[in-house]
Design a protein around this motif. Structure first.
Motif, PDB file in Angstrom:
ATOM      1  N   LEU A 190       0.830  -1.203   0.000  1.00 47.15           N
ATOM      2  CA  LEU A 190       0.000   0.000   0.000  1.00 47.15           C
ATOM      3  C   LEU A 190       0.865   1.254   0.000  1.00 47.15           C
ATOM      4  N   ASP A 191       1.956   1.244   0.787  1.00 49.59           N
ATOM      5  CA  ASP A 191       2.870   2.394   0.803  1.00 49.59           C
ATOM      6  C   ASP A 191       3.517   2.584  -0.572  1.00 49.59           C
ATOM      7  N   GLU A 192       3.883   1.458  -1.193  1.00 48.90           N
ATOM      8  CA  GLU A 192       4.482   1.531  -2.525  1.00 48.90           C
ATOM      9  C   GLU A 192       3.496   2.103  -3.538  1.00 48.90           C
ATOM     10  N   ASN A 193       2.256   1.667  -3.464  1.00 50.06           N
ATOM     11  CA  ASN A 193       1.232   2.190  -4.373  1.00 50.06           C
ATOM     12  C   ASN A 193       0.994   3.679  -4.129  1.00 50.06           C
ATOM     13  N   GLU A 194       1.008   4.065  -2.840  1.00 47.77           N
ATOM     14  CA  GLU A 194       0.792   5.474  -2.515  1.00 47.77           C
ATOM     15  C   GLU A 194       1.937   6.341  -3.051  1.00 47.77           C
ATOM     16  N   ARG A 195       3.167   5.848  -2.912  1.00 49.22           N
ATOM     17  CA  ARG A 195       4.303   6.592  -3.460  1.00 49.22           C
ATOM     18  C   ARG A 195       4.209   6.678  -4.986  1.00 49.22           C
ATOM     19  N   GLY A 196       3.788   5.590  -5.631  1.00 48.24           N
ATOM     20  CA  GLY A 196       3.607   5.611  -7.082  1.00 48.24           C
ATOM     21  C   GLY A 196       2.556   6.624  -7.498  1.00 48.24           C
ATOM     22  N   GLN A 198       1.665   9.317  -5.834  1.00 46.66           N
ATOM     23  CA  GLN A 198       2.202  10.655  -5.624  1.00 46.66           C
ATOM     24  C   GLN A 198       3.154  11.058  -6.754  1.00 46.66           C
ATOM     25  N   THR A 199       3.985  10.073  -7.193  1.00 42.28           N
ATOM     26  CA  THR A 199       4.905  10.359  -8.300  1.00 42.28           C
ATOM     27  C   THR A 199       4.134  10.702  -9.570  1.00 42.28           C
ATOM     28  N   ARG A 200       3.073   9.940  -9.868  1.00 44.65           N
ATOM     29  CA  ARG A 200       2.264  10.214 -11.055  1.00 44.65           C
ATOM     30  C   ARG A 200       1.572  11.574 -10.953  1.00 44.65           C
ATOM     31  N   LEU A 201       1.086  11.898  -9.740  1.00 49.49           N
ATOM     32  CA  LEU A 201       0.427  13.190  -9.567  1.00 49.49           C
ATOM     33  C   LEU A 201       1.405  14.336  -9.791  1.00 49.49           C
ATOM     34  N   MET A 202       2.636  14.144  -9.284  1.00 48.34           N
ATOM     35  CA  MET A 202       3.648  15.179  -9.483  1.00 48.34           C
ATOM     36  C   MET A 202       3.981  15.345 -10.965  1.00 48.34           C
ATOM     37  N   LYS A 203       4.081  14.245 -11.690  1.00 47.38           N
ATOM     38  CA  LYS A 203       4.360  14.321 -13.127  1.00 47.38           C
ATOM     39  C   LYS A 203       3.216  15.019 -13.871  1.00 47.38           C
ATOM     40  N   VAL A 204       1.974  14.662 -13.506  1.00 47.99           N
ATOM     41  CA  VAL A 204       0.815  15.308 -14.136  1.00 47.99           C
ATOM     42  C   VAL A 204       0.822  16.808 -13.838  1.00 47.99           C
TER      43      VAL A 204
END
Length: 232
Positions: A190-196, A198-204
């Motif tokens: 779940l932490d890994e998915n949450e970090r992923g 967040q990374t996608r949101l930052m890229k968007v």
């Protein structure tokens, strides 16, 4: 420890945490039961050993008296004297509960009105050793019943103790560690998915910012061109 094969979702994480809490509570209760059963078992084993030693000692005296009586009296007189017992007993069996284990309790009453009326023969043709043996057997009988109940109680407590010990070990070394490993795995996923995410949101966000900057730049350039054209 091998983890459980489950889907790493928050709902499953919540369910496993509840199961872990229940398992830990059950483990503590079973450990307390195991310790109390062990205490009861050890006390009972000591009492059982004391009763057995007393019974074996007294039975030894009974056999000794019977042996002496057999050597003094003839075989025919001995058999005739003991052929028709005068006293009988009625056995009553009840139970009591020890740590969720039903153990037997034996009680008896004599069939004759006088409990002391135990000699089925006259004293003229028999020896005193036979009288002593029968009298001693009559005295030992309640202790024999108590010993039988104690030995059965010991066996039942030993079986319950072993069953409880296996349950404690299964929880302590299998179930609880497996739940902990699985919970840790789901939490990491779940932490890994949450970090992923967040990374996608930052890229968007970066892409949207770049588009906004490019759009503003294009508008500014268009405005400058219009100003230049209007001066000409």
């Amino acid at each position: 420890m091998e983890r459980m094969n489950v889907n790493p979702t928050r709902m499953m994480l919540t369910s496993l945490k509840k199961r872990l809490k229940t398992a830990v509570r059950g483990h503590k209760l079973l450990k307390d039961k195991r310790d109390e059963l062990m205490k009861e078992f050890l006390d009972l084993a000591r009492e059982n050993g004391r009763l057995r030693e007393d019974v074996e000692k007294r039975l030894g005296e009974v056999y000794k008296n019977f042996t002496v009586a057999s050597s003094i009296m003839s075989q025919e007189v001995m058999e005739e004297s003991l052929m028709f017992p005068k006293q009988g007993v009625e056995l009553q069996v009840s139970s009591r509960n020890i740590m969720s284990v039903d153990v037997p309790v034996f009680d008896f009453r004599t069939t004759a009105e006088d409990p002391a009326d135990i000699f089925p023969y006259g004293f003229a043709r028999t020896s005193g050793e036979l009288d002593n043996a029968i009298s001693e057997l009559s005295d030992i009988f309640p202790i024999l019943l108590e010993l039988a109940a104690k030995e059965k109680e010991t066996a039942l407590l030993a079986a319950e103790l072993e069953k409880t010990r296996r349950r404690v070990n299964a929880l302590e070394y299998v179930m609880i560690p497996r739940l902990q490993v699985t919970i840790k795995y789901i939490q990491m996923k779940l932490d890994e998915n949450e970090r992923g995410n967040q990374t996608r949101l930052m890229k968007v966000k970066d892409m949207m910012l770049e588009e906004a900057i490019a759009e503003k730049k294009a508008k500014d350039e268009a405005a400058i061109e219009r100003m230049v054209e209007s001066r000409q």
